[in-house]
Design an enzyme around this catalytic site. Sequence first.
Site, PDB file in Angstrom:
ATOM      1  N   GLU A   1       0.842  -1.206   0.000  1.00 61.45           N
ATOM      2  CA  GLU A   1       0.000   0.000   0.000  1.00 61.45           C
ATOM      3  C   GLU A   1       0.876   1.255   0.000  1.00 61.45           C
ATOM      4  OE1 GLU A   1      -2.748   0.351   3.284  1.00 61.45           O
ATOM      5  OE2 GLU A   1      -3.498   2.289   2.580  1.00 61.45           O
TER       6      GLU A   1
ATOM      7  N   GLN B   1      15.106  33.859 -13.915  1.00 60.23           N
ATOM      8  CA  GLN B   1      15.946  32.924 -13.162  1.00 60.23           C
ATOM      9  C   GLN B   1      15.224  32.356 -11.928  1.00 60.23           C
ATOM     10  OE1 GLN B   1      19.435  34.232 -10.891  1.00 60.23           O
ATOM     11  NE2 GLN B   1      20.649  32.876 -12.152  1.00 60.23           N
TER      12      GLN B   1
END
Length: 392
Positions: A255, A292
């Site tokens: 799981e 940037q």
Amino acid sequence: MTVVKDSGARAIMPPFGDEHEQLRETVARFVAAEIAPHVDEWEAAREFPRELYRRCAELGFLGLKFPEAYGGQGGTHRHDAVWVEELAHSGGSGGVAAGLHAHTSIAMPPIFNFGSEEQKQRWLVPGIAGEKIGALGITEPGAGSDVASIATTAKRQGDAYIVNGAKTFITNGVRADFLVCACKTTEEGGHGGISFLVLEREMPGYEVAAKLEKMGWHSSDTGELAFTDVEVPAENLLGEENGGFKLIMANFAWERLVMSIGAVGAMRRLIETTVAYALDREAFGHPIGKFQAIRHQIAEMATEAEAARAQTYDALRLFHEGRDCIKEVSISKLLTQRTALRIADQSLQIHGGYGYMREYGIERAVRDARLGPIGGGTDEIMKEIIGKTMGL
Ligand SMILES: Cc1cc2nc3c(=O)[nH]c(=O)nc-3n(C[C@H](O)[C@H](O)[C@H](O)COP(=O)(O)OP(=O)(O)OC[C@H]3O[C@@H](n4cnc5c(N)ncnc54)[C@H](O)[C@@H]3O)c2cc1C
């Protein structure tokens, strides 16, 4: 020396090989054509059609890791991992993935691993065929992380168990035909007093008490169940009486890996979507991805996602090889769920106001990702497990 420019294409990473990559393409095509276009509609309807189980079964996706003798494809957990990752990557819906995986990855494995031949014929075979839907019932209103403290009782009376109690937050709880249910089979319960029984929805006293409204995963159903003197034949006991705690723990590894692999797929989708948006959206005369600040943020997102993917694939490799991997699986779960949530939030920020709108699916990704650090064992429980494996 020849310098090979990074084209951005992904090299095949262990534990996957060529056959898994072919499956990946098949799954991606199916999900893009038959799931992704309907996600908005299913989210609004608060469920996906039951027919989807049959369709996935028809294509073999529900039985990838199960033997052909039961209608499966005779593959391994690696094939299943490809299905899980691509469903998240190409589908973009935590709810659809949750509904399908609760059935194949948490409800059916205990029947396959611990059930008798007769039990496999009753639930696994129709489950793989998408004819019967399963759910796993462990959590209760008064017991979540502390699994051993569940209070639902199953008292033996002749050839049956009489079950009383309640389960909550159960994925597929509303539509499930069978529930693999953790019950107390001794007065004290706890580690040595819990058993798994398979309850069926038509049993008198089995009631879907509520369909719960939640923050994300809207297209999955999450149910609250109540049991009043439900008479469950003793032949519905999975594994040994009072041996259920071990079964619960055994089930957690897959799981948690499934949740980790799903997050890997979701992060890939978010980064691809964000790069495309950052190249397209302009501000101050430039695509925003050329600033940037944004370029660096996306680079960091990619770095974190790649590290989480490598960790998860390594845990999958150990699991596949049958090695002890509780620490690596717990680290993967802890790392991937928080990272996916952070990346979803950063992606939303880069999409600006459009990220907040339904149309782009980013706000859904944030809501869906929020469950990760809670479901299948919380972050705090993962840290407890990791610490214990280190002798702390
Ligand atoms: C959408 C959804 C789907 C789910 N599907 C299923 C399902 O199909 N089947 C199923 O059985 N369950 C399911 N769950 C339940 C899920 O596994 C539990 O919610 C989870 O295990 C946490 O339990 P809890 O919610 O009771 O929180 P609690 O255990 O009450 O924890 C509350 C808080 O306390 C912290 N905490 C608890 N113990 C410790 C400790 N020892 N040290 C430090 N912190 C601690 C937790 O980390 C958490 O932050 C689902 C839950 C959700 C929300």
